[in-house]
Design a protein around this motif. Structure first.
Motif, PDB file in Angstrom:
ATOM      1  N   VAL A  51      57.388  50.516 -22.705  1.00  0.00           N
ATOM      2  CA  VAL A  51      56.216  51.103 -22.045  1.00  0.00           C
ATOM      3  C   VAL A  51      55.321  51.792 -23.065  1.00  0.00           C
ATOM      4  CG1 VAL A  51      55.494  52.864 -20.388  1.00  0.00           C
ATOM      5  CG2 VAL A  51      57.336  51.305 -19.814  1.00  0.00           C
ATOM      6  N   ALA A  52      55.909  52.539 -24.000  1.00  0.00           N
ATOM      7  CA  ALA A  52      55.120  53.221 -25.025  1.00  0.00           C
ATOM      8  C   ALA A  52      54.381  52.217 -25.914  1.00  0.00           C
ATOM      9  CB  ALA A  52      56.023  54.108 -25.872  1.00  0.00           C
ATOM     10  N   ALA A  53      55.059  51.143 -26.285  1.00  0.00           N
ATOM     11  CA  ALA A  53      54.410  50.133 -27.118  1.00  0.00           C
ATOM     12  C   ALA A  53      53.272  49.448 -26.366  1.00  0.00           C
ATOM     13  CB  ALA A  53      55.442  49.098 -27.567  1.00  0.00           C
ATOM     14  N   SER A  54      53.440  49.227 -25.071  1.00  0.00           N
ATOM     15  CA  SER A  54      52.358  48.600 -24.309  1.00  0.00           C
ATOM     16  C   SER A  54      51.148  49.527 -24.211  1.00  0.00           C
ATOM     17  CB  SER A  54      52.844  48.189 -22.924  1.00  0.00           C
ATOM     18  OG  SER A  54      53.114  49.323 -22.140  1.00  0.00           O
ATOM     19  N   PHE A  55      51.381  50.818 -24.081  1.00  0.00           N
ATOM     20  CA  PHE A  55      50.259  51.767 -24.083  1.00  0.00           C
ATOM     21  C   PHE A  55      49.541  51.757 -25.423  1.00  0.00           C
ATOM     22  CE2 PHE A  55      52.158  53.918 -20.345  1.00  0.00           C
ATOM     23  CZ  PHE A  55      51.011  53.954 -19.558  1.00  0.00           C
ATOM     24  N   LEU A  56      50.294  51.709 -26.517  1.00  0.00           N
ATOM     25  CA  LEU A  56      49.662  51.661 -27.840  1.00  0.00           C
ATOM     26  C   LEU A  56      48.835  50.391 -28.015  1.00  0.00           C
ATOM     27  CD1 LEU A  56      52.393  53.029 -30.266  1.00  0.00           C
ATOM     28  CD2 LEU A  56      50.191  54.057 -29.727  1.00  0.00           C
ATOM     29  N   LEU A  57      49.367  49.262 -27.569  1.00  0.00           N
ATOM     30  CA  LEU A  57      48.622  48.008 -27.686  1.00  0.00           C
ATOM     31  C   LEU A  57      47.370  48.013 -26.817  1.00  0.00           C
ATOM     32  CD1 LEU A  57      51.498  45.402 -27.764  1.00  0.00           C
ATOM     33  CD2 LEU A  57      49.907  45.947 -29.601  1.00  0.00           C
ATOM     34  N   ALA A  58      47.473  48.551 -25.611  1.00  0.00           N
ATOM     35  CA  ALA A  58      46.299  48.629 -24.741  1.00  0.00           C
ATOM     36  C   ALA A  58      45.252  49.559 -25.318  1.00  0.00           C
ATOM     37  CB  ALA A  58      46.720  49.100 -23.353  1.00  0.00           C
ATOM     38  N   TRP A  59      45.688  50.669 -25.874  1.00  0.00           N
ATOM     39  CA  TRP A  59      44.757  51.613 -26.488  1.00  0.00           C
ATOM     40  C   TRP A  59      44.059  50.980 -27.693  1.00  0.00           C
ATOM     41  CZ3 TRP A  59      45.037  54.106 -31.344  1.00  0.00           C
ATOM     42  CH2 TRP A  59      44.093  55.095 -31.529  1.00  0.00           C
ATOM     43  N   ALA A  60      44.816  50.289 -28.527  1.00  0.00           N
ATOM     44  CA  ALA A  60      44.232  49.636 -29.703  1.00  0.00           C
ATOM     45  C   ALA A  60      43.261  48.533 -29.286  1.00  0.00           C
ATOM     46  CB  ALA A  60      45.335  49.061 -30.583  1.00  0.00           C
ATOM     47  N   SER A  61      43.596  47.802 -28.244  1.00  0.00           N
ATOM     48  CA  SER A  61      42.704  46.753 -27.761  1.00  0.00           C
ATOM     49  C   SER A  61      41.405  47.343 -27.236  1.00  0.00           C
ATOM     50  CB  SER A  61      43.405  45.965 -26.662  1.00  0.00           C
ATOM     51  OG  SER A  61      42.522  45.074 -26.059  1.00  0.00           O
ATOM     52  N   ARG A  62      41.515  48.420 -26.505  1.00  0.00           N
ATOM     53  CA  ARG A  62      40.315  49.064 -25.964  1.00  0.00           C
ATOM     54  C   ARG A  62      39.449  49.624 -27.091  1.00  0.00           C
ATOM     55  NH1 ARG A  62      40.022  53.999 -21.651  1.00  0.00           N
ATOM     56  NH2 ARG A  62      37.774  53.966 -21.449  1.00  0.00           N
ATOM     57  N   CYS A  63      40.088  50.217 -28.092  1.00  0.00           N
ATOM     58  CA  CYS A  63      39.326  50.767 -29.221  1.00  0.00           C
ATOM     59  C   CYS A  63      38.617  49.667 -29.998  1.00  0.00           C
ATOM     60  CB  CYS A  63      40.248  51.544 -30.155  1.00  0.00           C
ATOM     61  SG  CYS A  63      40.753  53.125 -29.509  1.00  0.00           S
ATOM     62  N   SER A  64      39.275  48.542 -30.184  1.00  0.00           N
ATOM     63  CA  SER A  64      38.658  47.480 -30.968  1.00  0.00           C
ATOM     64  C   SER A  64      37.530  46.796 -30.205  1.00  0.00           C
ATOM     65  CB  SER A  64      39.702  46.445 -31.386  1.00  0.00           C
ATOM     66  OG  SER A  64      40.156  45.732 -30.269  1.00  0.00           O
ATOM     67  N   SER A  65      37.622  46.764 -28.890  1.00  0.00           N
ATOM     68  CA  SER A  65      36.568  46.103 -28.126  1.00  0.00           C
ATOM     69  C   SER A  65      35.389  47.021 -27.837  1.00  0.00           C
ATOM     70  CB  SER A  65      37.126  45.567 -26.803  1.00  0.00           C
ATOM     71  OG  SER A  65      37.488  46.634 -25.964  1.00  0.00           O
ATOM     72  N   SER A  66      35.572  48.323 -27.971  1.00  0.00           N
ATOM     73  CA  SER A  66      34.487  49.246 -27.656  1.00  0.00           C
ATOM     74  C   SER A  66      33.670  49.659 -28.869  1.00  0.00           C
ATOM     75  CB  SER A  66      35.049  50.497 -26.971  1.00  0.00           C
ATOM     76  OG  SER A  66      35.827  51.230 -27.880  1.00  0.00           O
ATOM     77  N   SER A  67      34.056  49.237 -30.072  1.00  0.00           N
ATOM     78  CA  SER A  67      33.277  49.623 -31.243  1.00  0.00           C
ATOM     79  C   SER A  67      32.196  48.572 -31.495  1.00  0.00           C
ATOM     80  CB  SER A  67      34.176  49.789 -32.463  1.00  0.00           C
ATOM     81  OG  SER A  67      35.061  48.720 -32.576  1.00  0.00           O
ATOM     82  N   PRO A  68      30.942  48.929 -31.253  1.00  0.00           N
ATOM     83  CA  PRO A  68      29.855  47.961 -31.407  1.00  0.00           C
ATOM     84  C   PRO A  68      29.597  47.632 -32.877  1.00  0.00           C
ATOM     85  CG  PRO A  68      28.975  50.129 -30.913  1.00  0.00           C
ATOM     86  CD  PRO A  68      30.470  50.234 -30.847  1.00  0.00           C
ATOM     87  N   GLY A  69      29.218  46.407 -33.108  1.00  0.00           N
ATOM     88  CA  GLY A  69      28.863  45.990 -34.456  1.00  0.00           C
ATOM     89  C   GLY A  69      30.034  45.586 -35.319  1.00  0.00           C
TER      90      GLY A  69
END
Length: 77
Positions: A41-59
């Motif tokens: 569960v902790a690893a899935s939260f980290l992966l979801a957080w990293a995915s969200r961070c990478s998709s929300s950074s414009p440019g």
């Protein structure tokens, strides 16, 4: 500091299962279930957080290759 709390919590939840796996220690079934379940569960939260961070950074483009990961089944002409 507020940003690092969830990451630290996920690392703390993942560490015991990693120590069990690398140390090749036998844990009772229920304890192993709880430790490895929390780690997943902790690893899935980290992966979801990293995915969200990478998709929300414009440019910024993701560091992925455009080449296919498997060769084609027939020659390309």
């Amino acid at each position: 500091m507020k940003l690092l709390r969830p990451i630290a919590l996920c690392i703390v939840l993942t560490a015991p299962a990693l120590a069990l796996r690398l140390g090749e220690v036998e844990a009772p079934a229920l304890l192993g279930l709880l430790l490895f379940g929390a780690a997943v569960v902790a690893a899935s939260f980290l992966l979801a957080w990293a995915s969200r961070c990478s998709s929300s950074s414009p440019g910024r483009q993701p560091a992925t290759s455009s080449a296919p990961s498997t060769p084609p089944s027939r020659p390309v002409r």
